[in-house]
Design a protein around this motif. Structure first.
Motif, short mmCIF file in Angstrom:
data_model
loop_
_atom_site.label_atom_id
_atom_site.label_comp_id
_atom_site.label_asym_id
_atom_site.label_seq_id
_atom_site.Cartn_x
_atom_site.Cartn_y
_atom_site.Cartn_z
N VAL A 1 -6.05 -40.34 -12.29
CA VAL A 1 -5.96 -41.10 -13.54
C VAL A 1 -6.51 -40.28 -14.71
O VAL A 1 -5.93 -40.26 -15.81
CB VAL A 1 -6.69 -42.45 -13.41
CG1 VAL A 1 -6.73 -43.17 -14.76
CG2 VAL A 1 -6.00 -43.33 -12.37
N LEU A 2 -7.63 -39.59 -14.50
CA LEU A 2 -8.21 -38.75 -15.55
C LEU A 2 -7.24 -37.64 -15.98
O LEU A 2 -7.25 -37.21 -17.14
CB LEU A 2 -9.52 -38.12 -15.06
CG LEU A 2 -10.76 -39.03 -15.07
CD1 LEU A 2 -11.93 -38.33 -14.39
CD2 LEU A 2 -11.13 -39.43 -16.50
N LYS B 1 0.55 -44.23 -13.94
CA LYS B 1 1.27 -45.14 -13.05
C LYS B 1 0.33 -45.78 -12.04
O LYS B 1 0.43 -46.97 -11.73
CB LYS B 1 2.38 -44.38 -12.32
CG LYS B 1 3.22 -45.23 -11.38
CD LYS B 1 4.27 -44.38 -10.67
CE LYS B 1 5.09 -45.21 -9.69
NZ LYS B 1 6.09 -44.38 -8.96
N LEU B 2 -0.62 -45.01 -11.54
CA LEU B 2 -1.59 -45.52 -10.56
C LEU B 2 -2.51 -46.56 -11.19
O LEU B 2 -2.79 -47.60 -10.59
CB LEU B 2 -2.41 -44.36 -9.98
CG LEU B 2 -3.45 -44.72 -8.91
CD1 LEU B 2 -2.81 -45.45 -7.75
CD2 LEU B 2 -4.16 -43.45 -8.43
N PRO C 1 -12.53 -48.57 -6.37
CA PRO C 1 -13.10 -47.56 -7.25
C PRO C 1 -12.36 -47.47 -8.59
O PRO C 1 -12.99 -47.32 -9.64
CB PRO C 1 -12.95 -46.26 -6.45
CG PRO C 1 -12.94 -46.70 -5.03
CD PRO C 1 -12.22 -48.01 -5.03
N LEU C 2 -11.03 -47.58 -8.54
CA LEU C 2 -10.26 -47.51 -9.78
C LEU C 2 -10.51 -48.70 -10.69
O LEU C 2 -10.61 -48.56 -11.91
CB LEU C 2 -8.76 -47.40 -9.47
CG LEU C 2 -8.18 -45.99 -9.35
CD1 LEU C 2 -6.69 -46.06 -9.12
CD2 LEU C 2 -8.49 -45.16 -10.59
N PRO D 1 -15.31 -47.35 -20.38
CA PRO D 1 -14.18 -47.24 -19.45
C PRO D 1 -13.58 -45.84 -19.43
O PRO D 1 -13.48 -45.17 -20.46
CB PRO D 1 -13.18 -48.27 -20.00
CG PRO D 1 -14.03 -49.28 -20.70
CD PRO D 1 -15.15 -48.49 -21.30
N GLN D 2 -13.21 -45.37 -18.22
CA GLN D 2 -12.53 -44.11 -17.98
C GLN D 2 -13.34 -42.90 -18.46
O GLN D 2 -12.77 -41.89 -18.88
CB GLN D 2 -11.13 -44.12 -18.62
CG GLN D 2 -10.25 -45.24 -18.10
CD GLN D 2 -8.81 -45.11 -18.53
OE1 GLN D 2 -8.24 -44.02 -18.48
NE2 GLN D 2 -8.21 -46.21 -18.98
N SER D 3 -14.65 -43.01 -18.39
CA SER D 3 -15.53 -41.89 -18.72
C SER D 3 -16.14 -41.33 -17.44
O SER D 3 -15.99 -41.90 -16.36
CB SER D 3 -16.65 -42.35 -19.66
OG SER D 3 -17.49 -43.30 -19.01
#
Length: 648
Positions: free
Chosen positions: A373-374, A379-380, A112-113, A124-126
């Motif tokens: 992450v959000l 680090k993850l 998933p990440l 990305p990252q939305s």
């Protein structure tokens, strides 16, 4: 169809060992060249035949769904009177542990990440990337994957348990090859299955031991090194040896139940210690998105977005070929533990229950990781891109009791590996025994040791990537053959339905011997006979009725045989009809629980059975003439069934 022989196939065993060692030597001696050519073939298949694998997986899924929803779902994987050997809980645990248990441990956080950080169709990252990441993860690990395992298991279980073919991969090709599965063709198919199983489990064990090493490094600062990883392989192999010696019921069953208990406990911890309400909302929404986009995602090949070809080949097509290449192993194992279940019960259990658990796992772990992450836990994200084997443990650092959770996770990974390797050793042993239930302990131990030795060698010298590519490539011929087998399965199931339709088990006293017999029939129903009364009926009335009918068949030039086994409380008439399906009519004494209004806790029934199993009606109390009439009536229905089959 010929009856399978209980014998050891040294052709399959020796051929599998020689071929495996040859491939291993080639991978080690020329790793770069081997990897180069295998990768080139794999990439070619991913790009040029992506449409074929997509279409094939779609056909497989809808075939399994149709089997569940149609009348075919009523047919048992075994004779009609067969009952399941394992409880639902143990059955779910075993099929899940063998099928995907270790995979969700490795990718539950990572996949998933990875989709969230580099989505194919979103920023990305939305928020949209998060939704797409979970939908794609569900798609790769959901119904389609389990349908691949399920269709292979149905084909094998149906032909093995209902038509007495060997419980090996060769039986899946009976609709294509016929009786040639008993010759060299069958041996080659089983050798292919052994080698595919061996290298599939070997590559998984080789890569998975990296996560075991990562867990011990995280918990106890144990160094991450080749030496440590090979020691872990040796220890895991010893546990696998102990498990395979214990057998399926004492080994895999206990391990699988333990795995499932740990998995449920682990999942509950993540749900309770995390944002419980948001995770449950995410599970429901993720499932809805997956179902609503399922058809579109199933056929999505990015025909109008060429830049996504690499993504498709590196993710979806890679998964489809991986599940297909694992299907001989997992499908055969699932067939082994699924005898006695109807096709509908089987499909619900294999398709929806494990997928539902996987959805919970991916939602609770995946959505938690994305939220971390959000909220700035970079680090993850960095760890997922650099070493996905450590991602789970970095993820667990964000929870209370992180050390306990990491320890539980490491134990689960080890147990899942032992279960997978144990299941693989049992499957390879069965393939070399042509599906027999006979156990050869040295052979199971040999396969367990070979899995460990090959994993250690490849990890030490390299060559793991080459074997993984080769395993993927095997998906092409397997898929072609599987599509033909699916056609043959539907044809055979259709014949079984015609047979079922020809059997009318309504017991009418007039039809079963006329008005003169009704008093005896009624007396048999009222009295609920004990064991001595039932045996008297079998030894006298049934024996003489069967003898007369058998003699009449012989007088008319047919090959008939009477099998009377009083010690087993059964009598059977067998009539051979050339190349067509033989006629079997038998009566066996079955102990049953008496109703409350009858004195005595138990009584005996004389149940009729045919070639497809028990017919659930009792003939004790019938006269000889009534029993003869029933035999003649069932034979008439059998002849009608053969006529209908010839019209297909």
């Amino acid at each position: 169809m010929k009856q399978s022989k209980i014998s050891h196939s040294y052709i399959v065993f020796n051929g599998s060992v020689l071929l495996s060692l040859s491939i291993l030597i080639l991978s080690i001696a020329m790793p770069e060249m081997t990897l180069k050519y295998l990768k080139a073939i794999q990439n070619f298949l991913s790009v040029k035949l992506s449409w074929f694998f997509t279409l094939s997986v779609t056909i497989i899924f809808f075939s399994v769904l149709f089997l569940c929803l149609s009348r075919f779902g009523e047919i048992k994987l075994g004779q009609d009177h067969t009952t399941p050997q394992y409880s639902n809980i143990s059955w779910f645990a075993m099929l899940f542990s063998a099928g995907m248990g270790i995979g969700i441990m490795f990718f539950g956080v990572g996949e998933p990440l990875m989709h969230f950080l580099t989505p194919p169709n979103a920023t990305p990252q939305s928020v949209e990337a998060a939704k797409e990441a979970m939908r794609i993860t569900f798609f790769h690990w959901g119904f389609s994957a389990w349908a691949i395992y399920g269709i292979v298991a149905i084909i094998l279980a149906f032909f093995a348990y209902r038509h007495d073919l060997p419980l090996t991969l060769r039986s899946a090709f009976y609709p294509i090859l016929g009786d040639r599965i008993y010759g060299r063709f069958g041996d080659i198919i089983d050798i292919f299955a052994v080698v595919s199983t061996l290298f599939g489990v070997t590559t998984s064990l080789g890569y998975g031991v990296l996560q075991v090493n990562a867990g011990f490094n995280h918990l106890f600062n144990l160094p991450i090194s080749l030496t440590t990883q090979i020691i872990f392989i040796a220890v895991i192999t010893m546990f696998v040896m102990l498990s395979v010696i214990s057998g399926l019921d004492k080994g895999v069953k206990i391990l699988s139940n333990t795995n499932m208990a740990f998995a449920l406990l682990f999942l509950a911890f993540i749900l309770i210690l995390g944002d419980t309400t948001e995770l449950l909302k995410a599970l429901v929404e993720n499932t809805g998105n997956y179902i609503s986009h399922f058809v579109g995602d199933t056929f999505k090949l990015y025909a109008y977005k060429k830049q996504n070809d690499a993504w498709l080949g590196g993710w979806t097509i890679l998964y489809w070929t991986w599940w297909l290449s694992w299907s001989p192993f997992v499908g055969l194992f699932i067939a082994k533990i699924s005898r006695g279940r109807t096709i509908r019960e089987f499909v619900v259990g294999v398709l929806f229950v494990p997928a539902g658990f996987t959805f919970m796992w991916m939602s609770f772990f995946g959505n938690s990781a994305i939220n971390f992450v959000l909220n700035g836990y970079e680090k993850l994200a960095l760890m997922v891109n650099s070493d996905v084997s450590l991602a789970l443990f970095i993820f667990l650092e964000k929870f209370q009791l992180s050390s306990v959770l990491s320890l539980v996770a490491t134990i689960m990974i080890v147990l899942f590996f032992i279960t997978s390797a144990d299941s693989a050793a049992i499957v390879m042993d069965m393939l070399c025994l042509r599906g027999s239930d006979k156990k050869i302990k040295w052979q199971r131990v040999f396969w367990a040791v070979l899995i460990g030795v090959i994993s250690a060698i490849l990890l030490w010298l390299g060559g793991m990537a080459a074997l993984q590519s080769m395993t993927m490539i095997t998906a092409l011929p397997l898929t072609l053959a599987l599509l033909g087998s699916i056609y043959g399965l539907f044809k055979a199931l259709n014949i079984d339905l015609h047979k079922k339709d020809s059997q009318n088990i309504i017991v009418a006293s007039f039809a079963r011997g006329g008005s003169k017999d009704w008093r005896g029939r009624l007396r048999g129903i009222i009295e609920h006979p004990n064991k001595d009364d039932a045996r008297e009926f079998l030894n006298e009335i049934a024996f003489f009725a069967f003898s007369e009918v058998c003699d009449e068949f012989l007088k008319n030039g047919l090959t008939a045989k009477l099998n009377f086994e009083p010690e087993k409380n059964k009598i059977e008439l067998n009539v051979r009809l050339g190349d067509e399906r033989e006629f079997i009519y038998g009566v066996r004494l079955v102990r049953a629980e008496a109703p409350d209004y009858v004195s005595g806790a138990m009584y005996y029934r004389g149940e009729v059975y045919l070639s497809e199993g028990g017919q659930d009606y009792d003939v004790i109390g019938w006269s000889k003439e009534a029993l003869i009439n029933d035999m003649v009536e069932q034979y008439a229905k059998h002849v009608h069934f053969l006529y209908k089959v010839r019209q297909i």
